[in-house]
Scaffold this active site. Sequence first.
Site, PDB file in Angstrom:
ATOM      1  N   LYS A   1       0.830  -1.209   0.000  1.00 40.65           N
ATOM      2  CA  LYS A   1       0.000   0.000   0.000  1.00 40.65           C
ATOM      3  C   LYS A   1       0.863   1.257   0.000  1.00 40.65           C
ATOM      4  CE  LYS A   1      -3.734  -2.495   2.290  1.00 40.65           C
ATOM      5  NZ  LYS A   1      -4.379  -2.850   3.568  1.00 40.65           N
TER       6      LYS A   1
ATOM      7  N   GLN B   1      -4.361  -1.811  10.027  1.00 44.13           N
ATOM      8  CA  GLN B   1      -4.300  -3.106   9.358  1.00 44.13           C
ATOM      9  C   GLN B   1      -4.773  -4.216  10.300  1.00 44.13           C
ATOM     10  OE1 GLN B   1      -3.326  -3.668   6.044  1.00 44.13           O
ATOM     11  NE2 GLN B   1      -4.065  -5.738   6.424  1.00 44.13           N
TER      12      GLN B   1
ATOM     13  N   ASP C   1     -11.247   2.735   4.519  1.00 40.22           N
ATOM     14  CA  ASP C   1     -11.691   1.351   4.355  1.00 40.22           C
ATOM     15  C   ASP C   1     -13.213   1.269   4.288  1.00 40.22           C
ATOM     16  OD1 ASP C   1      -9.497  -0.329   4.059  1.00 40.22           O
ATOM     17  OD2 ASP C   1      -9.169  -0.557   6.212  1.00 40.22           O
TER      18      ASP C   1
END
Length: 297
Positions: A52, A96, A119
């Site tokens: 990412k 994460q 997200d």
Amino acid sequence: MTEIIDGNAVAGQIRAELTGAIETLTDAGSQPGLATVLMGDDPASQTYVNMKQRDCEEVGIDGVHVEIDGGASAETLYETIADLNDDPDVHGYLVQSPVPDHIDYREVIRRIDPAKDVDGFHPENVGRLVAGDARFRPCTPHGVQKLLEATGVETEGADVTVVGRSDIVGKPLANLLIQKADDGNATVTVCHSRTEDLATKTRAADIVVAACGVPELIDGSMIGEGAVVVDVGVNRVDADTEKGYELVGDVEFESAKEVASAITPVPGGVGPMTRAMLLYNTVAAASAQTGVDVDLP
């Protein structure tokens, strides 16, 4: 001939189209910023955040990475979240998963500023998605929609079977596909571990999305002739390879491609799209927070 849907190519096109929006924001003094937070030393998670951050560098997003010892207290993580919420240079961020066992991940999500929740997991953002007013579409479901669009697959009026009911993929994708929208208007069946006669449901579908986390659960006998198959699963199974394993999806690829009109491979299908849509959401967040209008792909 069955079309093998190239997620790498579609994701690359989206990243390329995002660069103009990123340049517009940067020229206005608001370079988009994305932070990743990793608590612990899970190797797979480390790989994901590295990818990412590399994506950010490639397109001109200011990437910030924060690592927290896996044994640290929940308050340590919460303080990091509060700092990121207050940082005007960070327009979006994610924690994460998985987090260590002593951390309540739902509480982590609730503490993230919904405007920076790229997200799309915060309860406020979930509610907005269900109501048809999404701030951010979750990255994997949005990526699936973009893959279908790039392949020329119409969802309007289509029968879609989603295998899996996770908060990350199954539920949000089902909600997106039933929306009154050009990339929605589908009739959706959601299947799961308690579904009886799964094969009947999948064979009746024009589009099958496998997102259950069970290696090669769905084979060609469970796919209707000419259906489109999107395999979200990524499963590590033992194999006689240099690494000792291989990655397979939730679909048995070789048999399914014999009957499908189009199918995503694993790897190289949905995975690259998830990361591309994270960049998309970051740019959208930066635009909303700064008031600088941009064109998104």
